[in-house]
Design a protein around this motif. Sequence first.
Motif, PDB file in Angstrom:
ATOM      1  N   ASP A   1      -9.987   0.901 -15.496  1.00 29.35           N
ATOM      2  CA  ASP A   1      -9.953   0.102 -14.265  1.00 29.35           C
ATOM      3  C   ASP A   1     -10.424  -1.326 -14.538  1.00 29.35           C
ATOM      4  O   ASP A   1     -11.152  -1.919 -13.751  1.00 29.35           O
ATOM      5  CB  ASP A   1     -10.805   0.748 -13.168  1.00 29.35           C
TER       6      ASP A   1
ATOM      7  N   ASP B   1       0.790  -1.228   0.000  1.00 33.53           N
ATOM      8  CA  ASP B   1       0.000   0.000   0.000  1.00 33.53           C
ATOM      9  C   ASP B   1       0.822   1.278   0.000  1.00 33.53           C
ATOM     10  O   ASP B   1       0.282   2.376  -0.007  1.00 33.53           O
ATOM     11  CB  ASP B   1      -0.939   0.020   1.211  1.00 33.53           C
ATOM     12  N   ARG B   2       2.155   1.149   0.011  1.00 39.81           N
ATOM     13  CA  ARG B   2       2.986   2.355   0.060  1.00 39.81           C
ATOM     14  C   ARG B   2       4.425   1.998  -0.281  1.00 39.81           C
ATOM     15  O   ARG B   2       4.785   0.825  -0.359  1.00 39.81           O
ATOM     16  CB  ARG B   2       2.935   3.005   1.450  1.00 39.81           C
TER      17      ARG B   2
ATOM     18  N   TRP C   1      -1.149   5.162 -13.860  1.00 41.00           N
ATOM     19  CA  TRP C   1      -2.021   5.243 -12.687  1.00 41.00           C
ATOM     20  C   TRP C   1      -1.516   6.221 -11.625  1.00 41.00           C
ATOM     21  O   TRP C   1      -2.269   6.609 -10.728  1.00 41.00           O
ATOM     22  CB  TRP C   1      -2.154   3.868 -12.047  1.00 41.00           C
ATOM     23  N   GLY C   2      -0.227   6.581 -11.693  1.00 40.59           N
ATOM     24  CA  GLY C   2       0.338   7.399 -10.628  1.00 40.59           C
ATOM     25  C   GLY C   2       0.380   6.660  -9.307  1.00 40.59           C
ATOM     26  O   GLY C   2       0.268   7.265  -8.237  1.00 40.59           O
ATOM     27  N   ASP C   3       0.577   5.327  -9.351  1.00 40.33           N
ATOM     28  CA  ASP C   3       0.495   4.506  -8.150  1.00 40.33           C
ATOM     29  C   ASP C   3       1.403   3.293  -8.343  1.00 40.33           C
ATOM     30  O   ASP C   3       1.004   2.289  -8.937  1.00 40.33           O
ATOM     31  CB  ASP C   3      -0.952   4.065  -7.933  1.00 40.33           C
ATOM     32  N   LEU C   4       2.641   3.383  -7.844  1.00 39.57           N
ATOM     33  CA  LEU C   4       3.604   2.306  -8.042  1.00 39.57           C
ATOM     34  C   LEU C   4       3.189   1.013  -7.335  1.00 39.57           C
ATOM     35  O   LEU C   4       3.259  -0.067  -7.951  1.00 39.57           O
ATOM     36  CB  LEU C   4       4.998   2.752  -7.588  1.00 39.57           C
ATOM     37  N   PRO C   5       2.767   1.042  -6.070  1.00 41.66           N
ATOM     38  CA  PRO C   5       2.353  -0.224  -5.443  1.00 41.66           C
ATOM     39  C   PRO C   5       1.223  -0.933  -6.189  1.00 41.66           C
ATOM     40  O   PRO C   5       1.240  -2.159  -6.329  1.00 41.66           O
ATOM     41  CB  PRO C   5       1.919   0.212  -4.039  1.00 41.66           C
ATOM     42  N   ARG C   6       0.241  -0.181  -6.671  1.00 41.01           N
ATOM     43  CA  ARG C   6      -0.848  -0.803  -7.429  1.00 41.01           C
ATOM     44  C   ARG C   6      -0.313  -1.447  -8.697  1.00 41.01           C
ATOM     45  O   ARG C   6      -0.726  -2.562  -9.072  1.00 41.01           O
ATOM     46  CB  ARG C   6      -1.905   0.244  -7.771  1.00 41.01           C
TER      47      ARG C   6
ATOM     48  N   ALA D   1       2.579   2.199 -13.596  1.00 50.10           N
ATOM     49  CA  ALA D   1       2.814   3.148 -12.501  1.00 50.10           C
ATOM     50  C   ALA D   1       2.714   4.584 -12.999  1.00 50.10           C
ATOM     51  O   ALA D   1       2.155   5.466 -12.320  1.00 50.10           O
ATOM     52  CB  ALA D   1       4.182   2.900 -11.876  1.00 50.10           C
ATOM     53  N   THR D   2       3.232   4.834 -14.198  1.00 48.18           N
ATOM     54  CA  THR D   2       3.119   6.167 -14.788  1.00 48.18           C
ATOM     55  C   THR D   2       1.670   6.478 -15.148  1.00 48.18           C
ATOM     56  O   THR D   2       1.180   7.591 -14.906  1.00 48.18           O
ATOM     57  CB  THR D   2       4.005   6.251 -16.046  1.00 48.18           C
TER      58      THR D   2
END
Length: 397
Positions: free
Chosen positions: A315, A33-34, A340-345, A337-338
């Motif tokens: 999604d 999650d982080r 979604w702007g969310d590396l863990p996801r 990651a680029t």
Amino acid sequence: MNSPFPAPRIANARDIHMSGDLCLANARLVLEDRVLHGSVTIEGGVICDITEGDRVPAGARDCDGDLVLPGLVELHTDNVERHIEPRPNVDWPHLPALIAHDAELASTGITTVFDAMRVGSIHGGKGRYIDYARQLADELLAARAGGLFKISHFLHLRAEICSETLLDELATFGTDDRVGIVSLMDHTPGQRQFRDLSVLKQYVAKKRGMDDGEFAAHVDTLLALQQRFGAKHQTGAVVEAQRLGAVLASHDDTTAEQVTVSAQNGVGFAEFPTTVEAAEACRSLGIAIMMGAPNLIRGGSHSGNVAAEDLAKADLLDIVSSDYVPSALLLSAFRLATLWGDLPRAVATVSRNPARAARLDDRGALMIGARGDVIRVQEAGQTPILRGVWSQGKQVS
């Protein structure tokens, strides 16, 4: 309703090679999650500690701020077949091919693989396919038992509906064979992946050296096989997957109706749905959605089907598979990651999510008690540079 991530069944599957002890410190740890700046410690092949901070304990490896991710989990790769048949009708010695395949995957950050093997043969014509999976599986499992592999291997049986011998070949596999996945493959011309016959012709005719007449005969053969065996083989393959304790996967679902049938069969995840309609139906029925990394990296499907990026933006993407380019798996996570702007996801699509879909609860995330499969990655702009791969704490690349 099916769950996209079913309850664990193949839990704590250990491999023969020696496990190791390791501490990677001063790293950016990609948790579920982080991203946490800290260290991860592996003892006896298992993650035993995750600590925040930039301290580098004695004996630890200083990662100098590089990313540390869980090892990648690959559910569908044609790579082993590429190694045993590097060109049409070239049968390469299997053990060297398997060793090379294993080393190649390790070098790309993949630490768990479900090796896809076709079951179901066609005996006549230029489109013939012979029985090979049982022999190759025996050789693969013997190599695994002998500690010859760097990473963890399971079997993925691709059940060809349009074949003569599918159920006979499936019957040769048992519960001790580490069959983790059985996927339902219906390559009947004119539907699913090959709705456009020109795409099928380009793929098969070039690979098998067919002229127009031979290709037309091949299409007629497949249509006749589907008419004769399709329903029987689909029902039988579902039963065999249950007998083997394997996760059932669909392949190239195109319509909502096909997805409904997949759900009724107990499918856990859908490989490469070809339309937004099919992907939306998967989401509504709780079926995890897998797309190919080459599709994502290239910006579209080579078969003219839906683009993985479009599903990601909507999604409608849970799992990524390297498919036919092993190195694409890690790169695809960073593309997501680029996006979604969310590396863990994004990392979860190539680690935690495929592990859960395959009922492996002991890997796929950096967490205490998990198998010590980790990779170290340096970022060069948007390109990940792999700097180390560890399987159960032992460096393999």
